[in-house]
Design an enzyme around this catalytic site. Structure first.
Site, short mmCIF file in Angstrom:
data_model
loop_
_atom_site.label_atom_id
_atom_site.label_comp_id
_atom_site.label_asym_id
_atom_site.label_seq_id
_atom_site.Cartn_x
_atom_site.Cartn_y
_atom_site.Cartn_z
CB SER B 157 -1.06 -0.30 1.37
OG SER B 157 -2.01 0.91 1.30
NE ARG B 227 -8.44 1.59 11.30
CZ ARG B 227 -7.16 1.07 10.50
NH1 ARG B 227 -6.78 2.28 9.66
NH2 ARG B 227 -6.65 -0.07 10.90
CG ASP B 322 -6.48 -3.80 -3.06
OD1 ASP B 322 -7.39 -2.97 -2.84
OD2 ASP B 322 -5.27 -3.73 -2.87
CG HIS B 355 -5.89 -2.22 0.64
ND1 HIS B 355 -4.86 -2.09 -0.60
CD2 HIS B 355 -5.36 -1.21 1.44
CE1 HIS B 355 -3.86 -1.34 -0.13
NE2 HIS B 355 -4.09 -0.78 0.79
CG ASP B 356 -7.66 -5.12 5.79
OD1 ASP B 356 -6.85 -4.22 5.75
OD2 ASP B 356 -8.51 -5.25 6.59
#
Lengths: 196, 385
Positions: B157, B227, B322, B355-356
């Site tokens: 990332s 967040r 992602d 994405h994680d």
């Protein structure tokens, strides 16, 4: 190295940019990078093959060729290769166009379905040939287009593609005079070097 | 909490602090007269100092990438799944360095630190730092540790952006670059997400224009909201669906604004937990660093032209689900490297995590990473022989 790959090796100039479509475990590319110092890249989707390439340090990109090659610029490679894979793609004719758009020259090898043993198998047994070289059944084969040496020649003619040279080899991948004189009947693997 | 340290863990680790007193000129025009970087190391540096790997962290990461600080820790470092003896980033072979970037809130100089010139906390006055500034400061840390050339620099990332910048800025100081789930610059949509995150912080009345510590306040609502938004974008639709579906808190609808669906509870929890460990000013800085990164702007938008400076071998990895840093974004880097004639390999990993995924030990991902780095390690040993 397989002798069809040896023939290709003889045809490749050193220090050029090479794109190998469906490079498998990268045998040819590895050889060309080491011995001809080419700037080479392989495309592959098989996970094991990709890993073998990475292990050997062969630049390899995970990309599905059937989804297009638009990411490569016109004439951005000196040579685009495809060994024993053209019969596996959805539209081999369009793929050849793409290869010739990206590469100044192309080398394509494919199994010749016009080989006498295939003809005999179909004629006598009435069933689709299964051989050591093409060991699949009709329903599970990745080879979805079967064509012959002559079919390929004709396609080149229709598309005005220049055949710079060709070679034809048998099951042992040897070159004999009778194969050379009647490649459509005697060659198991055809090798074409083409350009626009 | 580990009862015993797992065999493939780097074990108990202690962070170290490096002090720098040579001013660092920043992209924004300001400079930091002195600063500290907190870092951890795992494994052993070899005699020729050639086996070092630098780990660059992402938006909310820090220097604690692997192992435990104490036996009472509830969790190991953020990339413990990949770093350790026998793991993909093998600490039996490599000397791994992880640091907290400048502007961070985990021990390196940042908005919560004291500005030596004023004796006050920096807070809102901390200058905006960029990926380029981070890479400069990381190079100084490498100098301090006696590392001229890294065997590899690895990041996911925003971390991947730092790796890309390293390859351009210090082409001779790394042998290989591993860039995971990253992009050569943010998309418009990504900048937009970052702006919503920043606005949610800035509009929190507890933010006090960034000087909240001075005002004995914490913008927990704004930071939590930022967040929550981020978290949604890090997961895939499928992953969220599989985890929560439409699971309800109660047997029937309550027809109010309390928690009805479990996903709401999850997001609130994630938001709140984050505010306890992260600083709002740092979060804002990190999002700006993401927005500004665009190395191709040096070469009129031609990424392959700027990457022509690179000399290392590249490995790029993306994940199918992602959408924050989609495979297409990684492929932009891949295509530019191919165009520039650089050595690059690329794997697109099937993953459900969005994405994680870059933080998960997905078997094929770990295999690819390990295969690439094993070759890097083998080459080091043959060079020494």
């Amino acid at each position: 190295m397989r002798s069809d790959l040896e023939i290709i090796d003889e045809w490749v100039q050193p220090n050029i940019r090479v794109l190998d479509l469906a490079c498998g475990p990268g045998e040819l590319l590895h050889h060309l990078i080491k011995n001809k110092q080419v700037n080479g890249y392989g495309l592959e989707i098989g996970h094991d093959d990709l890993n073998i390439c990475i292990e050997k340090g062969i630049p390899v990109l995970e990309q599905n060729i059937d989804e297009g090659l638009q990411n490569f610029d016109d004439q951005s490679f000196d040579l685009v290769l495809m060994t024993h894979a053209l019969q596996q793609f959805r539209r081999p004719d369009l793929l050849i166009d793409e290869m010739l758009r990206i590469g100044k020259e192309c080398i394509i090898t494919f199994p010749n379905f016009g080989h006498w043993r295939s003809r005999l198998h179909l004629a006598l047994k009435g069933r689709m040939p299964v051989s050591d070289f093409l060991p699949y059944n009709w329903y599970d084969t990745p080879n979805i287009h079967f064509f012959t040496f002559q079919d390929f020649e004709r396609l080149c003619k229709e598309k005005n593609i220049k055949v710079l040279r060709w070679a034809a080899v048998d099951g042992q991948l040897k070159d004999h005079w009778w194969i050379r004189s009647m490649p459509n009947l005697f060659s198991e693997t055809a090798i074409f070097h083409i350009s626009r | 909490m580990p009862d015993v340290i797992p065999a493939d863990s780097v074990g108990i680790v202690t962070p170290q602090i490096a002090q720098f007193d040579t001013p660092l000129a920043l992209s924004c025009g300001q400079s930091l007269s002195s600063y500290q970087l907190i870092y951890e190391t795992y494994g052993t540096l070899n005699q020729s100092a050639s086996n070092a790997i630098l780990i660059c962290h992402a938006l909310s990461g820090d220097h604690h990438a692997a192992g435990y600080h104490a036996m009472s820790d509830s969790k190991p470092g953020w990339w413990d799944t990949a770093i350790g003896p026998g793991k993909a980033i093998d600490t039996n072979k490599f000397f791994v360095i992880a640091l907290n970037n400048l502007g961070g809130c985990c021990g390196s100089t940042g908005p919560t630190s004291i500005n030596p010139e004023t004796g006050q906390r920096w807070e809102a006055s901390f200058p905006i730092v960029t990926v380029e500034d981070w890479v400069e400061s990381q190079a100084r840390l490498a100098d301090l540790l006696g590392i001229q050339t890294f065997a590899a620099i690895v990041g996911g990332s925003l971390g991947g952006m730092q790796v890309l910048e390293w390859s351009i800025r210090f082409p001779t100081r790394l042998q290989s670059a591993v860039i995971v789930a990253s992009a050569p610059k943010l998309s418009t949509q990504n900048i937009a997400f970052n702006e919503v995150a920043r606005q949610s912080i800035r509009r929190d009345p507890d933010f006090f224009d960034g000087n909240y510590i001075d005002n004995n306040s914490v913008p927990t609502n704004g930071l939590g909201l930022a967040r929550m938004l981020g978290h949604i974008t890090y997961l895939s639709d499928d992953a969220m669906g599989a985890k929560f579906g439409r699971q309800m808190r109660h047997d029937s609808y309550q027809y109010n604004y309390g928690i009805e669906f479990e996903v709401e509870s999850y997001l609130r929890y994630q938001g709140e937990a984050f505010t306890k460990r992260f600083d709002a000013n740092t979060y804002m800085l990190m999002t700006k660093a993401l927005d500004y990164f665009d190395p191709a702007s040096q070469t009129n938008g031609d990424l392959s032209a700027v990457l022509s400076r690179a000399q290392c071998e590249f490995l790029l990895v993306s994940f199918t689900t992602d959408w924050r840093f989609s495979p297409e974004r990684s492929e932009e880097i891949v295509n530019a490297l191919v165009k520039a004639g650089k050595s690059v390999s690329y794997a697109k990993i099937e993953a459900t995590e969005g994405h994680d995924a870059f933080l998960f030990p997905i078997p094929r991902y770990m295999t690819v990473l390990n295969t690439f780095l094993t070759r890097v390690a083998n080459r080091l040993t043959t060079e020494i022989k």
